[in-house]
Design an enzyme around this catalytic site. Structure first.
Site, PDB file in Angstrom:
ATOM      1  N   MET A   1     -16.463   0.510   6.878  1.00 30.27           N
ATOM      2  CA  MET A   1     -15.402   1.111   6.080  1.00 30.27           C
ATOM      3  C   MET A   1     -14.171   0.201   6.016  1.00 30.27           C
ATOM      4  O   MET A   1     -13.035   0.677   5.896  1.00 30.27           O
ATOM      5  CB  MET A   1     -15.025   2.466   6.673  1.00 30.27           C
ATOM      6  N   GLN A  53     -11.148   1.559  16.041  1.00 23.75           N
ATOM      7  CA  GLN A  53     -12.401   0.801  16.062  1.00 23.75           C
ATOM      8  C   GLN A  53     -12.096  -0.691  16.131  1.00 23.75           C
ATOM      9  O   GLN A  53     -11.393  -1.225  15.280  1.00 23.75           O
ATOM     10  CB  GLN A  53     -13.245   1.101  14.824  1.00 23.75           C
ATOM     11  N   CYS A  83     -21.451  -3.498  11.960  1.00 22.83           N
ATOM     12  CA  CYS A  83     -21.030  -4.039  10.671  1.00 22.83           C
ATOM     13  C   CYS A  83     -21.831  -5.301  10.328  1.00 22.83           C
ATOM     14  O   CYS A  83     -21.892  -6.230  11.133  1.00 22.83           O
ATOM     15  CB  CYS A  83     -19.541  -4.358  10.681  1.00 22.83           C
ATOM     16  N   LYS A 122     -20.447   1.935  18.386  1.00 25.94           N
ATOM     17  CA  LYS A 122     -21.136   2.236  17.133  1.00 25.94           C
ATOM     18  C   LYS A 122     -22.091   1.082  16.834  1.00 25.94           C
ATOM     19  O   LYS A 122     -21.679  -0.075  16.810  1.00 25.94           O
ATOM     20  CB  LYS A 122     -20.159   2.406  15.976  1.00 25.94           C
ATOM     21  N   HIS A 154     -26.009   4.253  13.552  1.00 26.19           N
ATOM     22  CA  HIS A 154     -26.371   4.187  12.136  1.00 26.19           C
ATOM     23  C   HIS A 154     -27.876   3.934  12.077  1.00 26.19           C
ATOM     24  O   HIS A 154     -28.341   2.884  12.519  1.00 26.19           O
ATOM     25  CB  HIS A 154     -25.604   3.061  11.442  1.00 26.19           C
ATOM     26  N   GLY A 195     -25.407   7.726   8.878  1.00 28.40           N
ATOM     27  CA  GLY A 195     -26.245   7.123   7.846  1.00 28.40           C
ATOM     28  C   GLY A 195     -26.988   8.132   6.998  1.00 28.40           C
ATOM     29  O   GLY A 195     -27.752   8.953   7.526  1.00 28.40           O
ATOM     30  N   GLY A 216     -19.453   8.882   6.569  1.00 24.91           N
ATOM     31  CA  GLY A 216     -18.616   7.755   6.144  1.00 24.91           C
ATOM     32  C   GLY A 216     -18.348   7.740   4.664  1.00 24.91           C
ATOM     33  O   GLY A 216     -17.466   8.442   4.161  1.00 24.91           O
ATOM     34  N   ARG A 217     -19.128   6.973   3.922  1.00 18.66           N
ATOM     35  CA  ARG A 217     -18.856   6.767   2.496  1.00 18.66           C
ATOM     36  C   ARG A 217     -18.937   8.038   1.679  1.00 18.66           C
ATOM     37  O   ARG A 217     -18.234   8.198   0.690  1.00 18.66           O
ATOM     38  CB  ARG A 217     -19.795   5.688   1.943  1.00 18.66           C
TER      39      ARG A 217
END
Length: 319
Positions: A1, A53, A83, A122, A154, A195, A216-217
């Site tokens: 993000m 984070q 990430c 994460k 995720h 996810g 998240g998104r």
């Protein structure tokens, strides 16, 4: 993000879901040590609970950044080992750190010695050719032994070779069963699933198998989905309407404008608030076309609300 969940975004999301644990966008430990800490870490008290984070591969730097984060008042320090961006890979942290669990464990240990607030990790379920349950289990086992009791998983493998960060969010298949199995094998750990969760029903159903979910998104692109999730977990029948959220956010916007923040930095997080409803396109167009003009203020948001009302009225009358 990255570049999404900044403090303005988090303030808006807090208005919709009062109890969610919010996460910052990833901040590198090196940036905290050498950069403008207020610009990177300042946040509103109303955002609590909120986690910082961090990204990094040097335990000493990670411990320093975590200590600064605690001083700023964050409720949790989260280490990003998921990430897949090129920028993160070039710094040898993010998802590529799954291949070096001893480095992650060293960071967890160093951070735990430096602060009193929780330290979480994460991660993905695997990376490139290391895509099996045993690899994930060994990673979690090693990092948990260093003192991490919470893992946000995720449920996709990070394919660092051949896929862009965007493709890594969509192409690698979801393997929820590995996350469920992880919870079975480590009942003493708190396992959070991330996810592919696109609505409140998906999220609630996952709570039968894991300790929590991270959205998240989906929540960024359609922020009001969090209202349904809040209603489901809280049992509240009456939730703030989108208009109520906007008017409460207006107060924050006015305060930030007085501090010199540009309107566009706040309205960009509101674009999806009417996602799927009549007037959504008019709302986005009004905000995007007018928020960047010199001296733009809250009147832009009020005008966008009027565009929504007009569109919804026309839809009601079938015109």
């Amino acid at each position: 993000m990255l570049d999404w969940t900044d403090r303005h975004c988090r303030y808006l999301l807090r208005l919709i879901f009062p109890r969610a644990l919010l996460y910052t966008e990833m901040v590198t430990a090196a940036a905290v040590r050498h950069g403008n800490q207020d610009r990177l870490l300042a946040f509103s008290e109303s955002e609590h609970p909120v986690a910082l984070q961090l990204g990094g591969a040097e335990p000493e730097d990670m411990a320093f950044a975590a200590e600064v984060g605690q001083e700023y008042g964050y409720d949790e320090i989260n280490i990003n080992v998921g990430c897949p961006s090129d920028r993160v890979q070039s710094g040898m942290f993010g998802a590529c750190l799954m291949l070096q669990p001893h480095v992650v464990a060293a960071s967890v240990s160093a951070i735990r010695e430096a602060i009193d607030i929780p330290v979480t990790v994460k991660t993905r379920i695997g990376v490139d050719h290391r895509d099996d349950y045993d690899f994930l289990k060994e990673f979690v086992e090693r990092v948990a032994a260093a003192g991490c009791g919470v893992f946000i998983i995720h449920a996709r493998t990070a394919w660092l070779q051949g896929l862009s960060p965007k493709e890594n969010r969509e192409i690698p298949p979801l393997h929820y069963e590995r996350v469920y199995r992880l919870k079975e094998d480590f009942p003493g750990l708190k396992i959070i699933l991330n996810g592919g969760i696109n609505n409140s029903l998906d999220a609630i159903n996952q709570l039968n198998k894991v300790d929590g979910v991270m959205v998240g998104r989906c929540a960024y692109q359609d922020p009001y989905v969090l209202a349904g999730l809040y209603g489901s977990v809280s049992g509240k029948a009456f939730l703030p309407s989108r208009e109520e959220v906007v008017y409460r956010y207006l107060q924050y916007v006015e305060q930030q404008l007085e501090r010199g923040v540009y309107l566009k930095h706040m309205t960009r997080h509101m674009m999806g608030l009417y996602q799927g409803l009549p007037g959504a396109r008019a709302w986005r167009r009004c905000l995007s076309e007018n928020s960047c003009t010199p001296g733009a203020g809250v009147e832009v948001i009020k005008a966008a609300l009027e565009c929504v009302s007009a569109s919804q009225a026309r839809a009601s009358y079938g015109t």
